[in-house]
Motif scaffolding. Sequence first.
Motif, short mmCIF file in Angstrom:
data_model
loop_
_atom_site.label_atom_id
_atom_site.label_comp_id
_atom_site.label_asym_id
_atom_site.label_seq_id
_atom_site.Cartn_x
_atom_site.Cartn_y
_atom_site.Cartn_z
N GLN A 1 0.85 -1.20 0.00
CA GLN A 1 0.00 0.00 0.00
C GLN A 1 0.88 1.25 0.00
O GLN A 1 1.77 1.38 0.85
CB GLN A 1 -0.93 0.01 1.22
N GLU B 1 3.84 0.12 2.22
CA GLU B 1 3.80 -0.77 3.38
C GLU B 1 3.45 -2.17 2.91
O GLU B 1 2.47 -2.37 2.18
CB GLU B 1 2.77 -0.31 4.42
N ALA B 2 4.26 -3.15 3.32
CA ALA B 2 4.03 -4.55 2.97
C ALA B 2 3.08 -5.16 3.99
O ALA B 2 3.33 -5.11 5.19
CB ALA B 2 5.36 -5.30 2.97
N LEU B 3 1.97 -5.71 3.51
CA LEU B 3 0.94 -6.27 4.40
C LEU B 3 0.66 -7.72 4.01
O LEU B 3 0.42 -8.02 2.84
CB LEU B 3 -0.33 -5.41 4.30
N SER C 1 -8.00 -12.45 7.47
CA SER C 1 -7.48 -11.11 7.73
C SER C 1 -6.26 -11.19 8.65
O SER C 1 -6.25 -11.98 9.60
CB SER C 1 -8.57 -10.27 8.40
N PRO C 2 -5.24 -10.35 8.38
CA PRO C 2 -4.09 -10.33 9.29
C PRO C 2 -4.48 -9.97 10.72
O PRO C 2 -3.78 -10.36 11.66
CB PRO C 2 -3.15 -9.31 8.68
N THR C 3 -5.57 -9.24 10.89
CA THR C 3 -5.97 -8.93 12.27
C THR C 3 -6.41 -10.21 13.01
O THR C 3 -6.45 -10.23 14.22
CB THR C 3 -7.10 -7.88 12.31
N ILE D 1 5.14 -16.28 14.32
CA ILE D 1 5.48 -14.94 13.85
C ILE D 1 6.96 -14.86 13.45
O ILE D 1 7.33 -14.04 12.62
CB ILE D 1 5.13 -13.86 14.93
N ASN E 1 6.21 -4.60 8.81
CA ASN E 1 5.75 -4.63 10.20
C ASN E 1 6.53 -5.67 10.99
O ASN E 1 6.69 -6.80 10.55
CB ASN E 1 4.26 -4.99 10.25
N SER F 1 6.61 -7.54 14.75
CA SER F 1 5.87 -7.67 16.00
C SER F 1 6.84 -7.75 17.17
O SER F 1 8.02 -8.09 17.02
CB SER F 1 4.96 -8.89 15.95
N GLU G 1 8.26 -0.97 10.98
CA GLU G 1 7.14 -0.46 11.78
C GLU G 1 7.00 -1.30 13.05
O GLU G 1 6.79 -2.50 13.00
CB GLU G 1 5.84 -0.51 10.96
N ASP H 1 4.13 2.42 14.91
CA ASP H 1 2.84 2.12 14.28
C ASP H 1 1.69 2.35 15.26
O ASP H 1 1.87 2.24 16.47
CB ASP H 1 2.85 0.65 13.84
N ASP H 2 0.52 2.63 14.73
CA ASP H 2 -0.72 2.71 15.53
C ASP H 2 -0.55 3.63 16.73
O ASP H 2 -1.08 3.35 17.81
CB ASP H 2 -1.15 1.31 16.02
N GLU I 1 -2.72 7.37 8.95
CA GLU I 1 -3.29 6.15 8.36
C GLU I 1 -4.77 6.37 8.05
O GLU I 1 -5.43 7.19 8.69
CB GLU I 1 -3.26 5.00 9.38
N TYR J 1 -7.11 4.53 1.49
CA TYR J 1 -7.79 4.14 0.27
C TYR J 1 -7.87 5.27 -0.75
O TYR J 1 -8.04 5.03 -1.93
CB TYR J 1 -9.18 3.59 0.58
N PRO K 1 -4.17 -1.78 -0.46
CA PRO K 1 -2.99 -2.63 -0.65
C PRO K 1 -3.11 -3.42 -1.96
O PRO K 1 -4.18 -3.97 -2.26
CB PRO K 1 -3.04 -3.56 0.58
P1 C2E Z 1 -1.16 -1.75 10.26
O1 C2E Z 1 0.30 -2.03 10.24
O2 C2E Z 1 -1.61 -0.58 11.06
O3 C2E Z 1 -1.57 -1.60 8.71
C1 C2E Z 1 -2.54 -0.71 8.24
C2 C2E Z 1 -3.88 -1.41 8.06
O4 C2E Z 1 -4.87 -0.43 7.72
C3 C2E Z 1 -3.91 -2.44 6.94
O5 C2E Z 1 -4.81 -3.47 7.33
C4 C2E Z 1 -4.49 -1.62 5.77
O6 C2E Z 1 -5.09 -2.43 4.77
C5 C2E Z 1 -5.52 -0.79 6.51
N1 C2E Z 1 -5.85 0.44 5.80
C6 C2E Z 1 -5.01 1.26 5.14
N2 C2E Z 1 -5.66 2.33 4.65
C7 C2E Z 1 -6.98 2.20 4.99
C8 C2E Z 1 -8.16 2.99 4.76
O7 C2E Z 1 -8.12 4.05 4.14
N3 C2E Z 1 -9.32 2.51 5.29
C9 C2E Z 1 -9.39 1.35 5.97
N4 C2E Z 1 -10.56 0.95 6.44
N5 C2E Z 1 -8.29 0.58 6.22
C10 C2E Z 1 -7.09 1.00 5.73
P2 C2E Z 1 -4.48 -5.01 7.14
O8 C2E Z 1 -3.74 -5.24 5.87
O9 C2E Z 1 -5.75 -5.76 7.37
O10 C2E Z 1 -3.47 -5.32 8.32
C11 C2E Z 1 -3.89 -5.25 9.65
C12 C2E Z 1 -2.72 -5.32 10.61
O11 C2E Z 1 -2.10 -6.61 10.58
C13 C2E Z 1 -1.60 -4.33 10.29
O12 C2E Z 1 -1.97 -3.05 10.77
C14 C2E Z 1 -0.45 -4.95 11.05
O13 C2E Z 1 -0.49 -4.61 12.42
C15 C2E Z 1 -0.73 -6.44 10.92
N6 C2E Z 1 0.11 -7.03 9.86
C16 C2E Z 1 -0.11 -7.16 8.53
N7 C2E Z 1 0.93 -7.77 7.91
C17 C2E Z 1 1.85 -8.03 8.86
C18 C2E Z 1 3.17 -8.65 8.87
O14 C2E Z 1 3.73 -9.06 7.84
N8 C2E Z 1 3.80 -8.75 10.10
C19 C2E Z 1 3.24 -8.28 11.25
N9 C2E Z 1 3.93 -8.42 12.42
N10 C2E Z 1 2.03 -7.69 11.28
C20 C2E Z 1 1.33 -7.56 10.11
#
Ligand code: C2E
Length: 288
Positions: free
Chosen positions: A45, A59-61, A73-75, A87, A120, A122, A152, A182-183, A239, A261, A266
């Motif tokens: 993203q 950002e790599a997600l 979902s990653p959450t 992890i 990201n 952890s 992050e 982050d956050d 964010e 968005y 992403p």
């Molecule tokens: P994060 O690091 O805070 O990533 C941002 C999240 O917000 C992402 O959700 C992204 O898709 C979402 N987002 C970005 N812009 C918008 C927007 O305009 N509106 C809305 N509604 N959402 C938006 P995602 O991809 O579901 O990831 C959720 C969380 O999962 C991430 O939050 C991060 O904490 C964790 N995560 C994802 N990938 C990894 C990873 O490879 N390693 C680790 N440790 N954590 C990860």
Amino acid sequence: AKRAKDTGLVEEYQNQALAVARERFTMETALRAAIENRELRLHYQPICDLTSGKIVSFEALARWTDREGREHSPTDFIPVAEESGLIVPLGRWALDEAARTLAGWDHDAGGNCRVRVAVNLSAIQLQRDAITTLLDTAFSRYGVAANRFTLELTESAIVSDPDRMAAIMNELKELGATLAMDDFGTGYSNLAYLQRLPIDVLKIDRSFVTGMLADRDKISIVRAILSLSQALGMRTTAEGIETNELAQTLAGLGCTYGQGYLYAKPLDAASAYALLMPSTADTASSVS
Ligand code: C2E
Ligand code: MG
Ligand code: MG
Ligand code: MG
């Protein structure tokens, strides 16, 4: 009668707890296999400069579609990965995959690609794995230097062991990586650590950004975070920017970068590259 009712509640609670535990275990087993079989993917993203609108990083997600075609979902799966220790391999894979992708973009752009990638990390991964070694590996495998990475971290990473975290963060800085919190604002915020740690960027959590134009409290929190980060010489990323109005307001308030968005959801690596290099994307080949 009361006693019987209480017993019923306890039983129901136990059944529910068991169901949750089973579900976790099922997910853990499937996730372990998914990591081994390389079924995870990364989506990217863009993070944009709020004034120029230019993409500065991605950002790599992590993304996971299981064998039945269900998208998780990653959450949901990141917490399971953290609790199970998965992890560590997941995080290694993410850093390696992000470096491989960036090397592909660099190659396709023929030296015109300056974008960074944000990964990201952890808290548990930081405690158990040598992140600095992973960055060295990324360099020797793909030729991607540490200064192309933003890492992050969340507040929980720091709270768990501040001294050790400070040492690791200083090492990462010395290698040239950018560090982002982050956050920001959602965790246990001890403001003393902010000043002591080599943090470059504060990421303002989406929960403060969404709806902030119509909410005095949210906008006050955002202003407070912005003035705090300016006072400490840090940059900021907001964010969850979904509208132009939000982007303009945040730019006016002095926020450095935006993600959301409005710019893009992403995207898979090829689509992210096409967004970054619209003119050369047609001829690009090596990014899959
Ligand atoms: P994060 O690091 O805070 O990533 C941002 C999240 O917000 C992402 O959700 C992204 O898709 C979402 N987002 C970005 N812009 C918008 C927007 O305009 N509106 C809305 N509604 N959402 C938006 P995602 O991809 O579901 O990831 C959720 C969380 O999962 C991430 O939050 C991060 O904490 C964790 N995560 C994802 N990938 C990894 C990873 O490879 N390693 C680790 N440790 N954590 C990860
Ligand atoms: Mg993040
Ligand atoms: Mg975030
Ligand atoms: Mg967030």
